[in-house]
Design an enzyme around this catalytic site. Sequence first.
Site, PDB file in Angstrom:
ATOM      1  CB  SER A  49      -9.448  14.174 -41.292  1.00  0.00           C
ATOM      2  OG  SER A  49      -8.499  14.388 -40.274  1.00  0.00           O
ATOM      3  CG  ASP A 347     -14.587  16.282 -35.543  1.00  0.00           C
ATOM      4  OD1 ASP A 347     -13.976  17.406 -34.889  1.00  0.00           O
ATOM      5  OD2 ASP A 347     -14.523  15.502 -36.638  1.00  0.00           O
ATOM      6  CG  HIS A 350     -11.760  17.338 -37.916  1.00  0.00           C
ATOM      7  ND1 HIS A 350     -12.076  15.722 -37.570  1.00  0.00           N
ATOM      8  CD2 HIS A 350     -10.617  16.411 -39.030  1.00  0.00           C
ATOM      9  CE1 HIS A 350     -11.136  14.660 -37.767  1.00  0.00           C
ATOM     10  NE2 HIS A 350     -10.461  15.494 -38.577  1.00  0.00           N
TER      11      HIS A 350
END
Length: 385
Positions: A49, A347, A350
């Site tokens: 991600s 978040d 990240h």
Amino acid sequence: MAGGSSLRLFILGVSLLSFSFQCFCHCNVNRKGETRSVGIKGMFVFGSSLVDNGNNNFLQNSLARADYLPYGVDFPLGPSGRFTNGKNVIDLLGEQLKIPSFIPVFADPQTKGSKIVHGVNFASGASGILDDTGSLAGRVMSLNEQIRNFEEVTLPELKTQLGLGCSTSFESSLHKYLFVVGTGGNDYSFNYFLANPHNVSLQVFTANLTSSLSTQLKKLHSLGARKFVVMSINPLGCSPMAKNMMKLPNVTRNRCVQGMNRAVHLFNSRFKSMVDAIRAEMPGSALVFVNSYKIIRDIIKNPISKGFKDSSGTCCEVASISEGGNGILCKRGGQVCLNRSSHVFFDGLHPTEAVNVQIATKAFVSTLKTEVYPTNIQQMIQIQI
């Protein structure tokens, strides 16, 4: 006499045509048979991600998605599947390299034809080096699957798009692309620390990871990759997710989960050492190891001096497990902080665009071998392969 002249002209024409074809197939080869470096045309991106531009948007039943607000609140195109408020490291490296557009994602049906000539992003959020990492997040594409997609789908189409008829010319063209690999964190977060069904030791697990990654890099090399940028794993133990998972009391919120960081540091140390060893097994290659662990850890240790104020909390509202979330992703349509450039984490896991800017900038121009090894990207792309 006239017939003789015509024959000589015909032979001369055939000779010139033959020479032109040979020149076309060897146009990037110098007298020593080595290709010339003529700048970077694009990037092929593999990983999780942290470098995913939105592949999981197109994967049915994937739970690891960031295609909704507040993700993308500062991104020019809005929510796109990037796991941050704005641009990720790949976008920012693309700007440094003067790549004319954002790198499209493989899973988008529209990523074909001329859209692939500046590269393709294969990364998939929640994926890992190991095939079974990410199974908790539904459908994701493992690193092995990403490499297969490059080999079986993108590579043949790229050859067609570049209009190159001989293998020498195509291989030379691949030298103009960076191959960026950023993965491994999920193998610890969602595999070793969360599952570890075989109860293996940290040393054995890490050795398996680095060995697998070495094999995967060699596979990319065998397909024509020559210029690599490999990212370390970030300090997972400093993330809000890790602190919540370990139930740290509020009084120690500014501290990190040392067990997770020690595991990541072990991987990063072995990975950095592997950069030297693997080059001998990958002839003609150049690699840059970007130590994002140290870059982020330095920010967390001294946030004010780096321009940050909050190095422990999340910028967006994260849904807890009791609320039906996973303790990592932003709540859909939830609240978001106003001073996003002063936060380290967007978040539960990240980093914000502001942190990504620091990583990408240091990756490109830092002269500290503790941050980039053995050289930075700017210097590496000048190397003749």
